[in-house]
Design an enzyme around this catalytic site. Structure first.
Site, PDB file in Angstrom:
ATOM      1  N   GLY A 157      49.099  60.923  44.335  1.00 48.55           N
ATOM      2  CA  GLY A 157      49.466  61.076  42.927  1.00 48.55           C
ATOM      3  C   GLY A 157      48.383  60.531  42.009  1.00 48.55           C
ATOM      4  CB  SER A 158      48.636  59.204  38.572  1.00 43.22           C
ATOM      5  OG  SER A 158      49.304  60.338  38.054  1.00 43.22           O
ATOM      6  CB  THR A 159      46.555  55.792  42.740  1.00 42.65           C
ATOM      7  OG1 THR A 159      47.045  56.588  43.828  1.00 42.65           O
ATOM      8  CG2 THR A 159      47.649  54.849  42.266  1.00 42.65           C
TER       9      THR A 159
END
Length: 566
Positions: free
Chosen positions: A290-292
């Protein structure tokens, strides 16, 4: 004449056979004779200890006994059966079966406590042997169980560090050699030949007991509060790859690693359940980051110079790529924003745009350059590799979703290692536990070395990422990780697992401090939390609380202004 010649041939054949046996095959039959008159009993070596960075013992040994019988030497079988069954708490029928079995030596029971073994030895029962042995013992039961691992009945490592460093830990077994007559009865007055065992070496690891214990408590707390399936927490030094803590809750009791009686037949279903219980999710399991992953996309695009900090974007709440409408997490959109604001807001359309600018070919090149296609080389067995599209199968839609961390899978340890490189000045490090091997006097025998790896981004890009990720915590979506007086960098993530229709999520946060000179990197991954599931809301506070408690312990002081040292 015929009878004479036949007899002569027979005699010559026998003489030839005798010459062959006595001259050419003498060594083999000499060994057979020795085996007939010698009985060997092993003396197990004490396994080396595993200690943390401060010398706290995490794995050690307890003295136990193995009770055996030698059938040919037993004089009063009924007495032996009754006394052994009473002392060992076994059924008489089971003891009788083993006592009456005709064999050179038959084990009655292993892992008998020393007190009971000494009691049986004092009875001086003919034919009964009591040999001291070692059983692995873990003082802290469930602490770091999936990292430390455990040993089997033969005292050999099965999982974790116990098996990875088996050659150092196992030592060399000794033996007791006794002489017997042809009936297997030991000869009196003949001295035993004894070879003493050599104990294994001690393994010192980078894990800190205090940090591991606190991180494990925090993981258990958030798992209970959010009714999550499991929680992983990883703390490491991004400068050299030393791992201070690795938590995978629920953990299991290292002193009772098997849920079924080992004397019973274990079904395939039960074996699978045990394997799942022993799995180290930080290295064995992959997930959509995801956004990491936007940390990695941003670093690649800055390094390639397809984006600058002043570039502006517009987010209406979605991007249309080919025939697909890909949404931002903010339904109404973020409107006009700079690249810096796009990172702070964790805006999907911004990263779709810069990912498309980078292009499939260069995206894959950086994926490989950053080390994401291989394994980290962590010193634990069973590390999984990244699950990634083949380049020829990556279209514009796939590239768009990959830019913000979906449609491929990595391990948590791979994410931690890659982000460490992007914020430590650009140097790839090998995450590891093993630091040194010690002898019985705790003197260093060997310092364990690891590849530093190559520089994967420029120091300029690394410094830029430090500042950008610090702003995410101080001004953006990672504000729940903020600690007064410290500059902390980080990135939140909330990814949906497959199948999407199941509505299950993975919430995560990666943070590091001090932002301008990272000394510690922390990662928290929460699997299938119930209720609120956003990474910034539930995962970031976990790392914040851990950092807040361990900064003084690690000597990380408050800083008024952010300073860069890379």
């Amino acid at each position: 004449m015929i009878v004479f010649l036949a007899a002569l041939l027979m005699i010559l054949g026998l003489i030839g056979r005798m010459v062959y046996l006595m001259v050419f095959d003498a060594e083999y039959y000499q060994k057979k004779a020795e085996d007939l008159h010698e009985r060997e009993r092993k003396i197990k070596a004490a396994r080396g200890e595993i200690v943390d960075t401060n010398g706290t013992v995490l794995a050690t040994n307890r003295t136990v006994c193995t009770i055996s019988v030698i059938h040919s030497q037993i004089k009063e079988p009924e007495v032996v059966i009754k006394k052994l069954s009473k002392c060992l708490g076994m059924e008489e029928a089971e003891v009788r079966k083993r006592v009456e079995k005709v064999s050179s030596m038959e084990r009655i029971k292993t892992n008998v406590d020393k007190e009971t073994g000494d009691k049986i030895r004092e009875m001086e029962l003919a034919g009964v042997k009591v040999d001291e042995d070692f059983k692995r013992y873990y003082p802290y039961n469930e602490l770091a169980s999936k990292v430390i691992g455990f040993t089997g009945g033969d005292n050999q490592g099965i999982i974790g560090l116990e098996v990875r460093y088996e050659d150092y830990l196992k030592g060399s077994n000794g033996r007791i050699l006794t002489t017997t007559d042809a009936r297997g009865i030991e000869l009196e007055g003949v001295a035993e030949d004894r070879v003493e065992p050599v104990a294994g070496k001690t393994l010192q690891i980078s894990m800190d007991y205090n940090i591991q214990m606190y991180a494990q408590q925090m993981a258990e707390k958030v798992m209970e509060e959010k009714q999550a399936d499991k929680v992983a927490i990883l703390l490491m030094n991004p400068q050299n790859g030393e791992i201070l803590a690795m938590v995978n809750v629920p953990e299991f009791d290292l002193n009772e690693p098997f849920t079924l009686n080992q004397d019973q037949e274990i079904s395939e279903k039960s074996k699978e359940a045990l394997n799942q219980m022993w799995r180290n999710g930080c290295i064995n399991d992959t997930y959509e980051p995801g956004s990491t992953f936007k940390i990695i996309t941003a670093s690649a695009c800055l390094e390639e110079r397809v984006v600058s900090l002043s570039d502006t974007f517009s987010c209406p709440g979605y991007r249309i790529v080919e025939d697909r409408k890909i949404r931002c997490h903010k339904v109404g959109g973020h409107g006009a924003e700079t690249f810096v604001q796009g990172i702070q807001n964790s805006c999907n359309p911004v990263f779709i745009d810069i990912g498309l600018r980078l292009g499939t070919g260069r995206f894959c090149d950086y994926f490989e350059q950053f080390g994401l296609l291989g394994k980290t080389g962590v010193d634990l067995p069973g590390e999984a590799a990244t699950i990634m599209h083949k380049e020829e199968n990556i279209g514009q839609v796939e590239l768009a979703t990959m830019s913000f961390g979906q449609s491929f899978q990595v391990t948590p340890i791979q994410m931690a290692a890659t982000v460490s490189a992007l914020i430590n000045g650009g140097k790839r490090v090998t995450p590891h536990f093993g630091v040194r091997i010690l002898d019985k006097d705790k003197e260093t025998v060997r310092e364990l070395k690891y590849d530093d790896g190559k520089h994967i981004v420029s120091e300029e890009t690394s410094r830029t990422m430090q500042a950008l990720l610090e702003s995410v915590v101080s001004e953006g979506s990672g504000k729940n990780a903020k600690i007064e007086g410290y500059h902390i960098g980080g990135k939140t993530a909330t990814s949906q697992t497959l199948p999407r229709s199941a509505n299950k999520y993975i919430s995560s946060f990666i943070g590091f401090a001090p932002a301008g000179n990272p000394q510690i990197l922390g990662m928290c991954v929460i699997y299938n939390p119930q209720g609120v599931y956003y990474g910034g809301t539930i995962a970031a506070p976990v790392i914040r609380d851990i950092f807040d408690n361990i900064f003084p312990y690690l000597g990380i002081e408050k800083d008024v202004e952010m300073q860069y040292t890379n």
